[in-house]
Every structure is written in structure tokens, then in C-alpha cells.
Design a protein around this motif. Structure first.
Motif, PDB file in Angstrom:
ATOM      1  N   ALA A  39      -6.204 -11.011  -2.504  1.00 27.04           N
ATOM      2  CA  ALA A  39      -5.058 -10.436  -3.212  1.00 27.04           C
ATOM      3  C   ALA A  39      -4.965  -8.940  -2.967  1.00 27.04           C
ATOM      4  CB  ALA A  39      -5.180 -10.706  -4.707  1.00 27.04           C
ATOM      5  N   MET A  40      -3.730  -8.451  -3.001  1.00 23.74           N
ATOM      6  CA  MET A  40      -3.476  -7.019  -2.853  1.00 23.74           C
ATOM      7  C   MET A  40      -2.328  -6.656  -3.788  1.00 23.74           C
ATOM      8  SD  MET A  40      -2.287  -4.840   0.518  1.00 23.74           S
ATOM      9  CE  MET A  40      -3.587  -5.548   1.500  1.00 23.74           C
ATOM     10  N   ALA A  41      -2.534  -5.604  -4.563  1.00 19.37           N
ATOM     11  CA  ALA A  41      -1.489  -5.136  -5.471  1.00 19.37           C
ATOM     12  C   ALA A  41      -1.103  -3.708  -5.117  1.00 19.37           C
ATOM     13  CB  ALA A  41      -1.975  -5.208  -6.918  1.00 19.37           C
ATOM     14  N   LEU A  70       1.251  -8.441  -4.504  1.00 18.63           N
ATOM     15  CA  LEU A  70       2.101  -7.932  -5.575  1.00 18.63           C
ATOM     16  C   LEU A  70       2.669  -6.597  -5.102  1.00 18.63           C
ATOM     17  CD1 LEU A  70       3.223  -7.906  -8.458  1.00 18.63           C
ATOM     18  CD2 LEU A  70       1.106  -6.769  -9.154  1.00 18.63           C
ATOM     19  N   GLU A  71       3.970  -6.526  -4.988  1.00 17.33           N
ATOM     20  CA  GLU A  71       4.629  -5.315  -4.484  1.00 17.33           C
ATOM     21  C   GLU A  71       5.982  -5.196  -5.167  1.00 17.33           C
ATOM     22  OE1 GLU A  71       4.473  -2.057  -3.175  1.00 17.33           O
ATOM     23  OE2 GLU A  71       3.048  -3.136  -1.908  1.00 17.33           O
ATOM     24  N   LEU A  72       6.364  -3.998  -5.506  1.00 22.01           N
ATOM     25  CA  LEU A  72       7.630  -3.777  -6.193  1.00 22.01           C
ATOM     26  C   LEU A  72       8.605  -2.948  -5.377  1.00 22.01           C
ATOM     27  CD1 LEU A  72       6.312  -3.178  -9.812  1.00 22.01           C
ATOM     28  CD2 LEU A  72       7.238  -5.264  -8.825  1.00 22.01           C
ATOM     29  N   THR A  73       8.445  -2.969  -4.066  1.00 22.09           N
ATOM     30  CA  THR A  73       9.396  -2.280  -3.204  1.00 22.09           C
ATOM     31  C   THR A  73      10.156  -3.320  -2.396  1.00 22.09           C
ATOM     32  OG1 THR A  73       7.816  -2.058  -1.398  1.00 22.09           O
ATOM     33  CG2 THR A  73       7.931  -0.237  -2.963  1.00 22.09           C
TER      34      THR A  73
END
Length: 88
Positions: A39-41, A70-73
Motif C-alpha cells: 500500500a501507498m498513501a 490512496l491518492e487525492l490528486t
């Protein structure tokens, strides 16, 4: 952030099950099929060679394992258009 995570691990008495390590996402220092999950956040945005990082994550995960990002871009156009081809 790693220091904070280590404090949480200690407080939750998980030192024998969880550890944090610094490393290069495009050259993960573990054997093939080592983990159930990788996993990578909030990190993929900072990796110049995203394909290499995803390929490495796939390599260290068991065949039926999971890769979680998990990314918010907003990704570059087409980055995940044919996601299966990215890490095959």
C-alpha cells in the motif's frame, strides 16, 4: 511521519508485527511474493517512474494479494486508461 508511526506501534504493542522502513519505491528491497498487501498513501504523485513503482509493488505481493493506492490528486490523462497493461 515515521517517528509518529513508531510511537503508535509502541503504544498499541505491535512492535513484533509492524515495522516501518525507508526505501526506494522503484527498487523494493524484498523478495518476490513476500506480502499479502502493498500500500501507498499520498506517495505515487511524488514518484517520477510510476510504472516502475507499481511493477515493484506487484512483484512483492503474492499472486492473489492486493495493491492499494490512496491518492487525492487527478492523474495525468491516460495514466490508468489501461491499468492492467501497466503492471502486467
Amino acid at each position: 511521519m515515521v517517528d509518529y508511526g513508531n510511537l503508535k506501534i509502541k503504544d498499541l504493542n505491535l512492535k513484533d508485527r509492524v515495522s516501518f522502513r525507508w526505501g526506494d519505491a522503484t527498487n523494493i528491497d524484498y523478495a518476490n511474493n513476500s506480502f499479502d498487501v502493498s500500500a501507498m498513501a499520498f506517495g505515487i504523485r511524488n514518484i517520477p517512474d510510476k510504472i516502475k513503482a507499481l511493477t515493484e509493488m506487484k512483484r512483492v505481493v503474492l499472486p492473489d494479494g492486493q495493491i492499494l493506492i490512496l491518492e487525492l490528486t487527478t492523474p495525468d490523462p491516460g495514466l490508468f486508461k489501461n491499468d492492467r497493461a501497466l503492471i502486467s
